[in-house]
Design a protein around this motif. Structure first.
Motif, short mmCIF file in Angstrom:
data_model
loop_
_atom_site.label_atom_id
_atom_site.label_comp_id
_atom_site.label_asym_id
_atom_site.label_seq_id
_atom_site.Cartn_x
_atom_site.Cartn_y
_atom_site.Cartn_z
N PRO A 7 0.82 -1.22 0.00
CA PRO A 7 0.00 0.00 0.00
C PRO A 7 0.85 1.26 0.00
O PRO A 7 0.40 2.33 -0.45
CB PRO A 7 -0.82 -0.11 1.29
N ALA A 8 2.09 1.14 0.48
CA ALA A 8 2.96 2.32 0.52
C ALA A 8 3.31 2.83 -0.88
O ALA A 8 3.79 3.95 -1.02
CB ALA A 8 4.25 1.99 1.29
N TRP A 9 3.04 2.02 -1.91
CA TRP A 9 3.31 2.47 -3.27
C TRP A 9 2.56 3.77 -3.58
O TRP A 9 3.01 4.57 -4.39
CB TRP A 9 2.87 1.42 -4.29
N ALA A 10 1.42 3.94 -2.94
CA ALA A 10 0.64 5.15 -3.18
C ALA A 10 1.51 6.38 -2.96
O ALA A 10 1.39 7.37 -3.65
CB ALA A 10 -0.58 5.18 -2.26
N ASP A 11 2.40 6.30 -1.97
CA ASP A 11 3.30 7.42 -1.70
C ASP A 11 4.66 7.24 -2.34
O ASP A 11 5.24 8.19 -2.85
CB ASP A 11 3.52 7.56 -0.19
N SER A 12 5.17 5.99 -2.30
CA SER A 12 6.57 5.83 -2.74
C SER A 12 6.70 5.98 -4.26
O SER A 12 7.72 6.45 -4.73
CB SER A 12 7.17 4.52 -2.24
N CYS A 13 5.68 5.58 -5.03
CA CYS A 13 5.72 5.89 -6.45
C CYS A 13 5.39 7.36 -6.60
O CYS A 13 4.31 7.80 -6.24
CB CYS A 13 4.71 5.06 -7.25
N MET A 14 6.34 8.12 -7.13
CA MET A 14 6.13 9.57 -7.23
C MET A 14 5.66 9.95 -8.61
O MET A 14 5.80 11.09 -9.03
CB MET A 14 7.42 10.29 -6.85
N THR A 15 5.16 9.00 -9.34
CA THR A 15 4.64 9.19 -10.70
C THR A 15 5.62 9.95 -11.59
O THR A 15 5.22 10.78 -12.40
CB THR A 15 3.26 9.90 -10.72
N CYS A 16 6.90 9.64 -11.42
CA CYS A 16 7.91 10.36 -12.19
C CYS A 16 7.92 9.92 -13.66
O CYS A 16 8.36 10.67 -14.52
CB CYS A 16 9.29 10.13 -11.59
N GLY A 17 7.48 8.67 -13.91
CA GLY A 17 7.42 8.21 -15.30
C GLY A 17 8.72 7.67 -15.85
O GLY A 17 8.82 7.36 -17.03
N THR A 18 9.74 7.55 -15.00
CA THR A 18 11.00 6.97 -15.48
C THR A 18 10.76 5.57 -16.04
O THR A 18 11.34 5.19 -17.06
CB THR A 18 12.02 6.88 -14.32
N CYS A 19 9.90 4.83 -15.37
CA CYS A 19 9.59 3.47 -15.81
C CYS A 19 9.03 3.50 -17.23
O CYS A 19 9.42 2.71 -18.08
CB CYS A 19 8.59 2.82 -14.86
N LYS A 24 1.14 4.17 -15.08
CA LYS A 24 -0.32 4.17 -14.97
C LYS A 24 -0.79 2.89 -14.29
O LYS A 24 -1.71 2.92 -13.46
CB LYS A 24 -0.93 4.28 -16.37
N ILE A 25 -0.14 1.79 -14.62
CA ILE A 25 -0.56 0.51 -14.04
C ILE A 25 -0.31 0.50 -12.53
O ILE A 25 -1.16 0.05 -11.76
CB ILE A 25 0.18 -0.65 -14.77
N VAL A 26 0.82 1.06 -12.12
CA VAL A 26 1.09 1.16 -10.68
C VAL A 26 0.02 2.02 -10.01
O VAL A 26 -0.54 1.66 -8.97
CB VAL A 26 2.50 1.76 -10.42
N ARG A 27 -0.31 3.14 -10.64
CA ARG A 27 -1.30 4.05 -10.03
C ARG A 27 -2.68 3.38 -9.99
O ARG A 27 -3.40 3.45 -9.00
CB ARG A 27 -1.33 5.35 -10.85
N MET A 28 -3.05 2.70 -11.05
CA MET A 28 -4.35 2.02 -11.06
C MET A 28 -4.40 0.97 -9.96
O MET A 28 -5.42 0.78 -9.31
CB MET A 28 -4.60 1.35 -12.42
N ALA A 29 -3.26 0.32 -9.73
CA ALA A 29 -3.23 -0.71 -8.69
C ALA A 29 -3.46 -0.08 -7.31
O ALA A 29 -4.27 -0.57 -6.53
CB ALA A 29 -1.90 -1.46 -8.73
N VAL A 30 -2.77 1.03 -7.04
CA VAL A 30 -2.96 1.61 -5.70
C VAL A 30 -4.35 2.22 -5.55
O VAL A 30 -4.86 2.32 -4.44
CB VAL A 30 -1.88 2.64 -5.30
N LEU A 31 -4.97 2.55 -6.66
CA LEU A 31 -6.34 3.07 -6.57
C LEU A 31 -7.36 1.93 -6.49
O LEU A 31 -8.57 2.17 -6.43
CB LEU A 31 -6.66 3.95 -7.78
N GLY A 32 -6.89 0.71 -6.53
CA GLY A 32 -7.80 -0.43 -6.40
C GLY A 32 -8.57 -0.75 -7.66
O GLY A 32 -9.64 -1.34 -7.62
N PRO A 57 13.37 4.88 -9.44
CA PRO A 57 14.11 5.39 -8.28
C PRO A 57 13.47 4.97 -6.95
O PRO A 57 14.09 5.06 -5.91
CB PRO A 57 14.05 6.91 -8.45
N ALA A 58 12.23 4.50 -7.00
CA ALA A 58 11.55 4.16 -5.75
C ALA A 58 11.48 2.65 -5.55
O ALA A 58 10.85 2.18 -4.60
CB ALA A 58 10.15 4.75 -5.75
N ASN A 59 12.13 1.91 -6.42
CA ASN A 59 12.18 0.45 -6.27
C ASN A 59 10.79 -0.19 -6.18
O ASN A 59 10.56 -1.07 -5.36
CB ASN A 59 13.02 0.10 -5.04
N ILE A 60 9.89 0.27 -7.00
CA ILE A 60 8.56 -0.34 -7.04
C ILE A 60 8.68 -1.69 -7.75
O ILE A 60 9.32 -1.78 -8.80
CB ILE A 60 7.57 0.57 -7.81
#
Ligand code: SF4
Ligand code: SF4
Lengths: 307, 151
Positions: free
Chosen positions: A95-107, A123-131, A156-159
């Motif tokens: 659940p911490a991905w909501a904060d640790s992913c800073m949506t920088c888009g490097t991925c 986007k996939i990471v964000r959709m996941a944290v949004l459920g 950079p956030a090791n997601i």
């Protein structure tokens, strides 16, 4: 688009008391919901209708999260707001991905297939944290992604993006897994290899190829099937006995030259574990367990899985 | 044991002899995601140098594809994509690998993985007119062998 307001501000805007606004909300005259920070949210469209009804100019700006540009074009651009169900996502592994992913888009910039049919790891990471589990499981993105790890390597956030992709794959109904990989998994569980090659055919083919090799360049070679106490047990990729049988000889030739004692099992010799790709941990364990059983049964010391 | 460990064991302990005359062309080594980057993450150990060492034991003209090792680009067929019904995506994905190969000038590309080999040999080579040969690393070794005299 949602319009964010404080009860006191709205009361002042319409010249009524705070209680009036609260009563409207409670009675459903004003369909608004409580949001974060003692603020309320309503659809921007409803706010506009409210203004129209009481002859007011809509107030928009940063304070209520609405851009002034939205005013004119409302009818065309009004996107239905997404409701987050508040249930815990099965997909977001942390659940911490909501904060640790800073949506920088490097991925996304590292990904060779980003942008194709809307695929985008960020986007996939964000959709996941949004459920948004359902949407992700239904999409083909995780199946077009090769789980190569370029994105994760650069994040950079090791997601854990690969684990996330595999998790989404695993939640797909098995019958809806694209391509032959789930069929291969079922076949392997049932018959010991992904293509359902019968034991007798396999053994016959191996012996035949061994003879060819002996005549060709390795005098005295015999394909060692089920040899107890051989040092090396080798698995086989089922596409080879199925369609490219001569390709099996390269390893045998090396073993012959090196004077290695090796063997191939007559059963459960499959080296391809498609459970890894279909996201099926149980199947994966079973297939690995069978290889371990072969190691024990044939008393081999070294396992070679040339995949 | 991995294919690398075993092949290196044979080479280092002198169990097999290799003839470099067989492969005189320019040879590039492709880093498979699963033996490199992903192995590093899952097991704390990656096979980057081993494949190069084996390849160099068979050929003199060795080329790198850039970027490589941890930053290598996937062939485009990983994760089961070789078998998926999304071939247009797979070929598009492989455009980077194809460019790397043609920039390296390699005529032979070594792939230590079934998926990568199939994608490079059966798909990218044709789609991108690469005119290359593709071999498994064990195929390269087998083809370079000097066979001992045994009866
Ligand atoms: S690189 Fe990592 S932190 Fe940045 S958007 Fe992607 S997942 Fe989020
Ligand atoms: S793992 Fe998937 S999302 Fe990440 S870079 Fe590779 S293909 Fe793209």
């Amino acid at each position: 688009m949602m319009y964010e307001f404080k009860v006191s501000d709205l009361a002042e805007e319409f010249g009524v008391h705070r209680n009036t606004i609260r009563n409207w909300i409670n009675a459903g005259t004003l369909s608004a919901k409580e949001g974060p920070g003692r603020k309320y949210l309503m659809k921007f469209h409803d706010y506009q209708k409210l203004c129209e009804k009481f002859g007011r100019e809509p107030h928009v700006g940063p304070a209520n999260n609405v851009s002034p540009k939205a005013l004119g074009a409302l009818e065309v651009t009004d996107v239905a707001p997404m409701e987050i169900n508040g249930l815990k996502s099965q997909i977001a592994l942390d659940p911490a991905w909501a904060d640790s992913c800073m949506t920088c888009g490097t991925c996304a910039s590292a990904c060779p297939i980003s942008g194709v049919d809307g695929l985008d790891p960020r986007k996939i990471v964000r959709m996941a944290v949004l459920g948004m589990d359902e949407e992700l499981v239904a999409s083909n993105w995780p199946w077009k992604c090769t789980m190569c790890g370029k994105c994760e390597e650069s994040c950079p956030a090791n997601i854990q993006i690969i684990a996330l992709m595999r998790k989404i794959r695993g939640l797909r109904k098995r019958a809806l897994v694209p391509g032959p990989i789930h069929k291969g998994v079922s076949m392997c569980l049932e018959r010991g290899n992904n293509l359902g090659i019968p034991k007798d055919d396999f053994v016959f083919l191996c012996e035949d190829l061994g003879q060819e090799l002996a005549e060709d360049c390795c005098p005295g070679f015999k394909t060692p099937i089920d040899v107890h106490g051989a040092r090396v047990l080798v698995t086989v990729n089922s596409k080879e006995p199925f369609g490219e049988p001569d390709d099996m000889k390269w390893w045998w030739k090396i073993f012959y030259a090196a004077g290695e004692s090796f063997t191939i099992s007559s059963e459960n010799w499959e080296g391809v574990n498609w459970g890894l790709f279909s996201g099926d941990d149980e199947a994966m364990k079973t297939v690995v367990g069978r290889i371990v059983d072969n190691m024990r049964r044939l008393n081999c010391k070294v396992l070679l899985l040339p995949e | 044991m991995s294919v690398f460990d075993l092949l290196l064991e044979y080479i280092k302990e002198g169990k097999i002899q290799l003839n470099k005359e067989v492969h005189k062309m320019a040879v590039a080594y492709h880093d498979p995601c699963n033996y490199g980057r992903k192995s590093l993450k899952a097991f704390g150990q990656a096979y980057f140098e081993e494949g190069r060492e084996i390849t160099k034991a068979c050929c003199d003209d060795f080329r790198e594809l850039y970027p490589n090792r941890k930053g290598a680009y996937c062939c485009g067929a990983g994760g089961g994509a070789w078998a998926m019904p999304f071939s247009a995506e797979r070929v598009f994905y492989g455009r980077i690998k194809a460019r790397q190969i043609s920039e390296s000038g390699a005529q032979l590309v070594i792939a230590p993985c079934h998926n990568c080999r199939d994608q490079l040999m059966k798909s990218l080579n044709k789609e991108y007119d690469l005119n290359i040969e593709v071999k498994y690393i064990w195929e390269l070794v087998a083809d370079s062998l000097i066979m001992p005299n045994k009866q």
